[in-house]
Design an enzyme around this catalytic site. Structure first.
Site, PDB file in Angstrom:
ATOM      1  CG  ASP A  30     -38.813 -29.874 -10.831  1.00 36.23           C
ATOM      2  OD1 ASP A  30     -38.121 -29.481 -11.797  1.00 36.23           O
ATOM      3  OD2 ASP A  30     -38.422 -30.717 -10.020  1.00 36.23           O
ATOM      4  CG  HIS A 100     -35.912 -32.502  -3.013  1.00 34.63           C
ATOM      5  ND1 HIS A 100     -34.564 -32.691  -2.738  1.00 34.63           N
ATOM      6  CD2 HIS A 100     -36.090 -32.910  -4.292  1.00 34.63           C
ATOM      7  CE1 HIS A 100     -33.965 -33.178  -3.821  1.00 34.63           C
ATOM      8  NE2 HIS A 100     -34.881 -33.329  -4.768  1.00 34.63           N
TER       9      HIS A 100
END
Length: 114
Positions: A30, A100
């Site tokens: 991320d 996700h």
């Protein structure tokens, strides 16, 4: 889907820090981590959210969970624990409309999240 950020990451059109890939799943770090380990796992098939998963699409969820297990072991967070999160819709905090799953670990994960 042509305007989807995560579809473009899967195809390599947008660069990412890949940590795992198989026939069903692409996983990458991320860009705004909320824990020492923060990995996003996405299905290679465009599904808007968990609500679109039906029938055979559940093989993507199965593959995502298996990939998360493997990544947690590789990152050294499996023994101490980690969190898996699907954000769904606006009130669920979903900001990219491609299914996700967040894999977060490497520290104590308080509840509610802070």
């Amino acid at each position: 889907m042509e305007d989807c950020l995560f579809c473009k990451i899967v195809t390599g059109e947008i660069p990412s820090n890949k940590v795992y890939e198989d026939a069903f799943v692409y996983a990458f770090t991320d860009i705004d981590p909320k824990a020492p380990v923060h990995i996003l796992l996405i299905p290679k098939k465009h599904l808007k959210s968990i609500l679109e998963v039906k029938g055979g699409d559940f093989e993507y969820i199965n593959a995502m969970v298996k990939a998360a297990q493997k990544i947690a072991e590789e990152k050294g967070i499996a023994a101490d624990g980690f969190r898996l999160v699907f954000n769904t819709g606006e009130n669920g905090g979903q900001t990219v409309h491609h299914l996700h799953m967040h894999l977060l670990g490497g520290r104590y994960m308080e509840w509610p999240p802070g």
